[in-house]
Scaffold this motif. Sequence first.
Motif, short mmCIF file in Angstrom:
data_model
loop_
_atom_site.label_atom_id
_atom_site.label_comp_id
_atom_site.label_asym_id
_atom_site.label_seq_id
_atom_site.Cartn_x
_atom_site.Cartn_y
_atom_site.Cartn_z
N SER A 291 54.83 73.07 18.19
CA SER A 291 55.09 74.52 18.18
C SER A 291 56.53 74.84 18.54
N LEU A 292 57.20 73.94 19.25
CA LEU A 292 58.60 74.16 19.61
C LEU A 292 59.56 73.65 18.55
N LEU A 293 59.15 72.62 17.82
CA LEU A 293 60.04 72.02 16.82
C LEU A 293 60.08 72.83 15.53
N TRP A 294 58.93 73.31 15.08
CA TRP A 294 58.84 73.96 13.78
C TRP A 294 58.38 75.41 13.89
N LYS A 295 58.66 76.13 12.85
CA LYS A 295 58.08 77.46 12.72
C LYS A 295 56.72 77.27 12.06
N VAL A 296 55.70 77.09 12.88
CA VAL A 296 54.37 76.77 12.34
C VAL A 296 53.28 77.70 12.86
N LEU A 297 53.55 78.43 13.93
CA LEU A 297 52.50 79.26 14.52
C LEU A 297 52.58 80.69 13.99
N ILE A 298 51.48 81.39 14.15
CA ILE A 298 51.38 82.75 13.64
C ILE A 298 51.03 83.68 14.79
N ASN A 299 51.85 84.70 14.99
CA ASN A 299 51.55 85.72 15.98
C ASN A 299 50.62 86.74 15.36
N THR A 300 49.44 86.86 15.93
CA THR A 300 48.50 87.85 15.39
C THR A 300 48.56 89.16 16.17
N LYS A 301 49.08 89.09 17.40
CA LYS A 301 49.22 90.30 18.21
C LYS A 301 50.52 90.20 18.99
N GLU A 302 51.24 91.30 19.06
CA GLU A 302 52.47 91.31 19.85
C GLU A 302 52.09 91.49 21.32
N VAL A 303 52.45 90.52 22.15
CA VAL A 303 52.15 90.59 23.57
C VAL A 303 53.39 90.19 24.33
N PRO A 304 53.55 90.62 25.60
CA PRO A 304 54.68 90.16 26.39
C PRO A 304 54.65 88.66 26.52
N SER A 305 55.81 88.02 26.41
CA SER A 305 55.87 86.56 26.44
C SER A 305 55.63 85.98 27.82
N SER A 306 55.66 86.83 28.85
CA SER A 306 55.56 86.31 30.21
C SER A 306 54.12 86.11 30.67
N ALA A 307 53.15 86.57 29.89
CA ALA A 307 51.76 86.46 30.35
C ALA A 307 50.83 86.28 29.17
N PRO A 308 49.71 85.58 29.38
CA PRO A 308 48.72 85.44 28.32
C PRO A 308 47.99 86.76 28.08
N ARG A 309 47.34 86.87 26.95
CA ARG A 309 46.62 88.09 26.63
C ARG A 309 45.52 88.35 27.66
N PRO A 310 45.47 89.56 28.19
CA PRO A 310 44.47 89.85 29.21
C PRO A 310 43.09 90.13 28.62
N ASP A 311 43.04 90.56 27.35
CA ASP A 311 41.75 90.91 26.77
C ASP A 311 41.03 89.67 26.28
N SER A 312 39.79 89.86 25.83
CA SER A 312 39.00 88.73 25.36
C SER A 312 39.64 88.13 24.12
N ASP A 313 39.49 86.84 23.97
CA ASP A 313 40.09 86.10 22.87
C ASP A 313 39.12 86.10 21.69
N ARG A 314 39.55 86.68 20.58
CA ARG A 314 38.67 86.78 19.41
C ARG A 314 38.28 85.40 18.90
N LYS A 315 39.20 84.44 18.98
CA LYS A 315 38.91 83.08 18.53
C LYS A 315 37.76 82.48 19.33
N VAL A 316 37.77 82.69 20.64
CA VAL A 316 36.69 82.17 21.49
C VAL A 316 35.37 82.84 21.12
N GLU A 317 35.42 84.13 20.84
CA GLU A 317 34.20 84.83 20.43
C GLU A 317 33.66 84.26 19.12
N LEU A 318 34.55 84.00 18.17
CA LEU A 318 34.11 83.46 16.89
C LEU A 318 33.51 82.06 17.05
N GLU A 319 34.03 81.29 17.98
CA GLU A 319 33.53 79.93 18.18
C GLU A 319 32.09 79.90 18.68
#
Length: 398
Positions: free
Chosen positions: A71-99
Amino acid sequence: QVYKGLDIITNKVSLQEQRLCRHHMISFVDPLVSNYTVVDFRDKAVPLISYIFARDKIPIVVGGTNYYIESLLWKVLINTKEVPSSAPRPDSDRKVELEQLDSAELHRRLSQVDPEMAAKLHPHDKRKVARSLQVFEETGIPHSEILHQQQEEEGGGPLGGPLKYPHSCILWLHADQAALDARLEKRVDDMVAAGLLEELRDFHRRYNRQKVAENRQDYQHGIFQSIGFKEFHEYLVSEGSCSPETSALLLEKGIQALKQVTKRYARRQNKWVRNRFLKRPGPNVPPVYGLEVSDVQHWEEDVLKPALEIVESFIQGREPPAEPLRMEQDEKENKRSHRVCELCDRLIIGDREWAAHTRSKSHLHHLKKRRKLEASGGTVGDSGDTETSDEDGSLPLP
């Protein structure tokens, strides 16, 4: 290592070693945060790398988890939501829900909105299927289309987008398999001697006991997916409620399981390096220099000295004295071929994975049973046996 706690099981660098060189990205995420992702890691690490460069220093990324390095070497990741870079998303993770959905249902949904991505992913790879669905839901664009856009950018290639840092070089420390296995087993013994069990007991008591009581423990997300925690689950939940003999057996079972899973993980790491950097080279793959570390008695001459020469050459803009590693690639190899092994009732994706499956113990076991049945005049059918997994990682059809 981003999570606070479990310093022994995650093999965090010691405080003494941290005083020798400034370290970043260690022990700053609350262990109860389960939706911290590689995107959060990248968004915090990239500004740190820029800050190090701005001070005319050289950032060294140490692995570790290869996906995070990628993730640091290449441009390979996709931002699906704009969030402050200093903290993880506080809301529930949609990916975890889908799993939480059934694998077949997940793959069916992906097939409807992104058939190209669905064809590439194994129906049982819930994490990747859920991630692709999440990307579509939160951007409105098929995951495959976004990946194509990245690959088509200047400097991009079949493996992804362009390199973020064009003058990177990779030092791959590798060892003879027997030497590596012995070293990993010793590391587990050293971890136990350093207080691993007390660390696990304390962490279980503070963070996991209530979850286990409510049958909602989750060893697939957050710090609880760390190698070593789930291997001692039986020992931790039964301690104090079983005989000392049973407890000792469960402890030994956990130690042996930790050794096995650690060795398997090391093999996966090496396989990733070979596949990502050596077998599929392209215009956006940095050079890889191999350093042999089987005999640590020769660390100075085999590792440290050549590594310093390579890095110094890169800094000065000249050719390093060592040649980068290269491996032959099979241009005809199809990484997305689909084959069904009717004998094992498994879907196999990729030529290399198919070759590995046909050599696996599970496949050979079924093949041997079929030949015995045929020799005795019997018919091939459901033997009543079930195989939960293959050495090659193939999965049963839904």
